[in-house]
Write a protein that holds these residues in place. Structure first.
Motif, PDB file in Angstrom:
ATOM      1  N   TYR A  41       0.783  -1.223   0.000  1.00  0.00           N
ATOM      2  CA  TYR A  41       0.000   0.000   0.000  1.00  0.00           C
ATOM      3  C   TYR A  41       0.822   1.283   0.000  1.00  0.00           C
ATOM      4  O   TYR A  41       0.272   2.354   0.175  1.00  0.00           O
ATOM      5  CB  TYR A  41      -0.958   0.011   1.194  1.00  0.00           C
ATOM      6  CG  TYR A  41      -1.985  -1.077   1.092  1.00  0.00           C
ATOM      7  CD1 TYR A  41      -2.983  -1.022   0.141  1.00  0.00           C
ATOM      8  CD2 TYR A  41      -1.942  -2.167   1.949  1.00  0.00           C
ATOM      9  CE1 TYR A  41      -3.925  -2.027   0.034  1.00  0.00           C
ATOM     10  CE2 TYR A  41      -2.880  -3.171   1.856  1.00  0.00           C
ATOM     11  CZ  TYR A  41      -3.870  -3.091   0.899  1.00  0.00           C
ATOM     12  OH  TYR A  41      -4.786  -4.084   0.799  1.00  0.00           O
ATOM     13  N   THR A  42       2.107   1.193  -0.142  1.00  0.00           N
ATOM     14  CA  THR A  42       2.917   2.398  -0.281  1.00  0.00           C
ATOM     15  C   THR A  42       3.557   2.392  -1.653  1.00  0.00           C
ATOM     16  O   THR A  42       3.438   1.446  -2.404  1.00  0.00           O
ATOM     17  CB  THR A  42       4.015   2.477   0.799  1.00  0.00           C
ATOM     18  OG1 THR A  42       4.899   1.377   0.626  1.00  0.00           O
ATOM     19  CG2 THR A  42       3.428   2.466   2.193  1.00  0.00           C
ATOM     20  N   LYS A  43       4.220   3.458  -1.953  1.00  0.00           N
ATOM     21  CA  LYS A  43       4.840   3.585  -3.270  1.00  0.00           C
ATOM     22  C   LYS A  43       6.301   3.160  -3.244  1.00  0.00           C
ATOM     23  O   LYS A  43       7.091   3.595  -4.065  1.00  0.00           O
ATOM     24  CB  LYS A  43       4.726   5.027  -3.738  1.00  0.00           C
ATOM     25  CG  LYS A  43       3.296   5.484  -3.887  1.00  0.00           C
ATOM     26  CD  LYS A  43       3.232   6.937  -4.250  1.00  0.00           C
ATOM     27  CE  LYS A  43       1.807   7.409  -4.244  1.00  0.00           C
ATOM     28  NZ  LYS A  43       1.699   8.834  -4.413  1.00  0.00           N
ATOM     29  N   SER A  44       6.672   2.300  -2.308  1.00  0.00           N
ATOM     30  CA  SER A  44       8.075   1.919  -2.174  1.00  0.00           C
ATOM     31  C   SER A  44       8.587   1.200  -3.412  1.00  0.00           C
ATOM     32  O   SER A  44       9.744   1.363  -3.795  1.00  0.00           O
ATOM     33  CB  SER A  44       8.282   1.060  -0.936  1.00  0.00           C
ATOM     34  OG  SER A  44       7.588  -0.157  -1.066  1.00  0.00           O
ATOM     35  N   VAL A  45       7.740   0.412  -4.055  1.00  0.00           N
ATOM     36  CA  VAL A  45       8.175  -0.308  -5.249  1.00  0.00           C
ATOM     37  C   VAL A  45       8.491   0.685  -6.370  1.00  0.00           C
ATOM     38  O   VAL A  45       9.494   0.562  -7.071  1.00  0.00           O
ATOM     39  CB  VAL A  45       7.091  -1.307  -5.695  1.00  0.00           C
ATOM     40  CG1 VAL A  45       7.460  -1.965  -7.001  1.00  0.00           C
ATOM     41  CG2 VAL A  45       6.862  -2.346  -4.608  1.00  0.00           C
TER      42      VAL A  45
END
Length: 97
Positions: A41-45
């Motif tokens: 659910y985060t934009k870490s990828v």
């Protein structure tokens, strides 16, 4: 725990969980769920990929900066990033094992 399939990895994990206390198992589960949430659910990828880095740099270069010198914008961006990184590092130091 009795419904874990009889695969070598799951058997080792099951044996490890049987030796842990309830508090340790809950702490481990909490860390794993937190990691899974961060990945899903985060934009870490996107942020950690090559395409994400190129996109951020290009958007920063082409964004309107009327009234600001480029050096001022870079300095404020670096200052903001360093404050965020120091805050996160401090929180990680205080709240994580």
């Amino acid at each position: 725990m009795d419904v874990i399939p009889l695969v070598d990895v799951y058997k080792v994990i099951g044996d490890m969980l049987k030796e842990m206390t309830v508090k340790e198992v809950l702490g481990l589960t909490s860390m794993e769920l937190s990691y899974a949430y961060d990945e899903m659910y985060t934009k870490s990828v996107v942020n950690c990929s090559r395409a994400g880095n190129i996109l951020r740099v290009s958007l920063f270069n082409f964004s309107p900066k009327q009234g600001f010198y480029t050096s001022d914008v870079i300095i404020y961006a670096l200052l903001g990033a360093s404050i965020c990184l120091d805050t996160v590092a401090t929180l990680m130091y205080l709240f994580f094992d």
